[in-house]
Enzyme design. Structure first.
Site, PDB file in Angstrom:
ATOM      1  N   GLU A  62       1.776  -0.167  -4.881  1.00 15.09           N
ATOM      2  CA  GLU A  62       0.769   0.812  -5.303  1.00 15.09           C
ATOM      3  C   GLU A  62       1.484   2.143  -5.553  1.00 15.09           C
ATOM      4  O   GLU A  62       1.923   2.807  -4.613  1.00 15.09           O
ATOM      5  CB  GLU A  62      -0.303   0.991  -4.236  1.00 15.09           C
ATOM      6  CG  GLU A  62      -1.365   2.005  -4.653  1.00 15.09           C
ATOM      7  CD  GLU A  62      -2.252   2.460  -3.513  1.00 15.09           C
ATOM      8  OE1 GLU A  62      -3.408   2.845  -3.779  1.00 15.09           O
ATOM      9  OE2 GLU A  62      -1.791   2.461  -2.347  1.00 15.09           O
ATOM     10  N   ASP A  72       0.833  -1.199   0.000  1.00 17.86           N
ATOM     11  CA  ASP A  72       0.000   0.000   0.000  1.00 17.86           C
ATOM     12  C   ASP A  72       0.875   1.260   0.000  1.00 17.86           C
ATOM     13  O   ASP A  72       1.946   1.292   0.611  1.00 17.86           O
ATOM     14  CB  ASP A  72      -0.889  -0.024   1.244  1.00 17.86           C
ATOM     15  CG  ASP A  72      -1.842   1.136   1.315  1.00 17.86           C
ATOM     16  OD1 ASP A  72      -2.713   1.235   0.446  1.00 17.86           O
ATOM     17  OD2 ASP A  72      -1.719   1.950   2.253  1.00 17.86           O
TER      18      ASP A  72
END
Length: 598
Positions: free
Chosen positions: A340, A311
């Site tokens: 990400e 993330d």
């Protein structure tokens, strides 16, 4: 592990023998524990003992590479007197663990938000130790989905044709509101008990491996939640970034590589908090970085993981996240990690991929194998509403995206997707238009890279992001005992749901067996009249993909595609099952696609 009364936590709780990582940093936490001196059992070499300004912590670093499976002792003394000891376990590493194969372009990832997928164990919907209780009527509340719900529906996912599951985080999140997304974690060695237990998570991995499927953990290196037990009693002032106190990130990831950046702007991106409830971890503190590296490796070994999705990768401190990534990839050279990097320019996304020609400009290399193709996602969310082709509109947007592939070090390690848990639902964007969904899915499943499907897209699920993230994270119908209908079975699906599902299943299962779609080269043609044609090919096989984004029927002169056809006179069209002549011209109806196996 049985802890002495003066020791509240030991992390990691145990470790494995025969790891490549030569040292292990063991953290002991307890009231005023730093008053003691620490020794280890005979034969265990202590390289470093770190006591911080907080007397409730001791960090003990040992030479761990040669320690065999079994127990060692940490002895706590005051002066010459032994006060107590703690047993620490080294486990036998599973055979082949270091050489585990991660996910790759032969896989299709099925993205699940566990709280919203299926409730397999209603008894754990709420938990006495955790603040937020189940409330399915609240869009942003906890709805009760769990690990057992995923296990119960693995046959559905496998039958659909997906080969891997990326689950949004499952670790404990004791935020009093919106804890269902689990990105504000409060204990990173514990599965949130409202999802199940650590052993349940390992059981999920085992069940998947029995089906030759892969499990990908959503890992958060950038921040924890404000309710994390260590945030409430910081080991060091600089365990998190402080200004002093709280400053929000400016979200300007470009400052990580902008040659003209102001230092304060870079600092606010790297060190600013993602939100006020997500304190930003300081990876330049060696204690923090070692903690994060060991925690990640612990989960790979314990849960037998096949990959990470990281993330907010590009919000981390550049050098720290690179060391984290390279250390894990050194331990597991065939593992895979996708970061990400939510940016809207191929060069800027490429910067974060391992061996990037862009990153080489300033000698930066993350070691990160895979990144997410957000520019393709940007194109997909608009171009299928563009019935007419312009210079930069319609299918040209797809063509232009792939024309920039020279910027990437590895185009087969790009995650391609039409939507995820943070974006608008693709079927909402296209207002429930099945034909546009089919066009988008055809592209995602037949181009280069690793496809990812967001749960529920395959049955036409909708949700408006503008009304709140909870709406794009609706409950999967049939995942709860009292649901009126179940989309997990053909008999339970509506006619519309089945139309979405049958198309998705057919194409996914074809892709699963089509090696040329996994790693074949890509040959594309400039779109004309809003028709995009490309080929995937290798030495043995060749597939022609035709996407007609015009509402009108088009007829293609096949002479133009001689290079791609390589003399093929006919082919099997996968979607319809028909045999197609490829001798002179090819007709394709409006807003439709063809996948032709030559």
């Amino acid at each position: 592990m049985t802890l002495h009364a003066q020791v509240e936590k030991v992390e990691p709780p145990f470790w494995w023998s025969a790891m490549n990582l030569p040292e292990l940093q063991v953290m002991f936490y307890g009231n005023n524990i730093a008053q003691y001196d620490v020794q280890a059992s005979e034969g265990v070499i202590i390289n470093n003992i770190r006591k911080t300004e907080n007397p409730n912590y001791i960090f003990v670093t040992i030479n761990s590479g040669e320690i065999p499976a079994g127990n060692i002792e940490f002895i706590f003394r005051k002066g010459k007197k032994k006060v107590f000891s703690e047993t620490f376990e080294f486990r036998e590493r599973e055979e082949g663990s270091a050489l585990r194969e991660g996910f790759d372009a032969s896989d299709v990832l099925y993205l699940i938000m566990p709280d919203r997928f299926a409730n397999g164990d209603p008894s754990n919907d709420s938990h006495p130790e955790l603040t937020e209780k189940v409330n399915r009527s609240l869009q942003g509340g906890r709805h009760g989905g769990d690990i057992q719900g995923i296990i119960d529906n693995l046959d559905y996912i496998q039958d659909l044709g997906a080969t891997a599951i990326w689950s949004t985080p499952l670790l404990e999140d004791d935020d009093p509101k919106y804890s269902y997304h689990t990105y504000a974690q409060s204990d990173v060695y514990r599965i949130d008990p409202r999802y199940g237990s650590n052993d349940d998570y390992r059981r999920l991995a085992d069940e998947m491996h029995d089906r030759d499927m892969k499990l990908i953990m959503d890992y958060v290196t950038n921040h924890w939640g404000a309710e994390h037990w260590m945030i409430k009693d910081l080991p060091t002032y600089n365990w998190v970034h402080q200004f002093p106190g709280y400053r929000n990130s400016n979200y300007r990831m470009t400052t990580q590589f902008d040659p003209h950046k102001a230092d304060i702007d870079r600092k606010l991106n790297e060190d600013g908090w993602f939100t006020s409830t997500m304190p930003d971890l300081n990876q330049s503190n060696p204690l923090v970085l070692n903690y994060l590296i060991q925690n990640a490796i612990w989960w790979i070994e314990f849960a037998d993981l096949d990959g990470f999705r990281v993330d907010t990768y590009s919000y981390n401190e550049k050098e720290g996240i690179a060391e984290w990534t390279k250390t894990i990839m050194n331990e597991y050279p065939h593992f895979n990690i996708v970061g990400e990097v939510w940016m809207h320019d191929q060069a800027q996304i490429s910067y974060w991929q391992k061996d990037s020609p862009v990153g080489a400009i300033d000698s930066y290399n993350t070691g990160l194998p895979a990144v997410m193709d957000f520019t393709l996602h940007d194109a997909i969310t608009g171009m299928f509403d563009q019935d007419e082709q312009g210079y930069a509109d319609g299918m040209v947007r797809a063509y232009d995206n792939f024309a920039n592939d020279f910027l990437y070090a590895d185009i087969y390690n790009l995650l391609v997707f039409a939507g995820n848990h943070d974006t608008g639902r693709i079927n909402e964007i296209y207002d429930g238009d099945l034909e546009k969904y089919k066009l988008a899915l055809t592209l995602v499943l037949t181009t280069r890279g690793i496809p990812q499907l967001y749960y529920g897209d395959e049955i036409g699920m909708r949700g408006e992001k503008a009304t709140g993230d909870g709406d794009i994270r609706r409950d999967f119908p049939g995942g709860w005992n009292n649901d009126e209908q179940s989309a997990f079975t053909k008999a339970g699906r509506t006619a519309t749901q089945e139309a979405y599902h049958s198309f998705t299943k057919k194409l996914l299962n074809y892709r699963k067996e089509s090696k040329v779609l996994h790693n074949g080269k890509l040959l594309q043609y400039v779109p004309e009249e809003n028709v995009y044609v490309y080929f995937r090919f290798n030495e043995e096989d060749r597939v022609m993909v035709v996407i007609n984004n015009s509402p009108e029927e088009r007829e293609l002169d096949l002479v133009r595609f001689t290079e791609g056809l390589k003399g093929a006179q006919s082919g099997n069209e996968v979607i319809s099952g028909n045999r197609i002549s490829l001798q002179d011209s090819l007709k394709i109806t409006g807003k439709s696609s063809m996948v032709i196996e030559l």
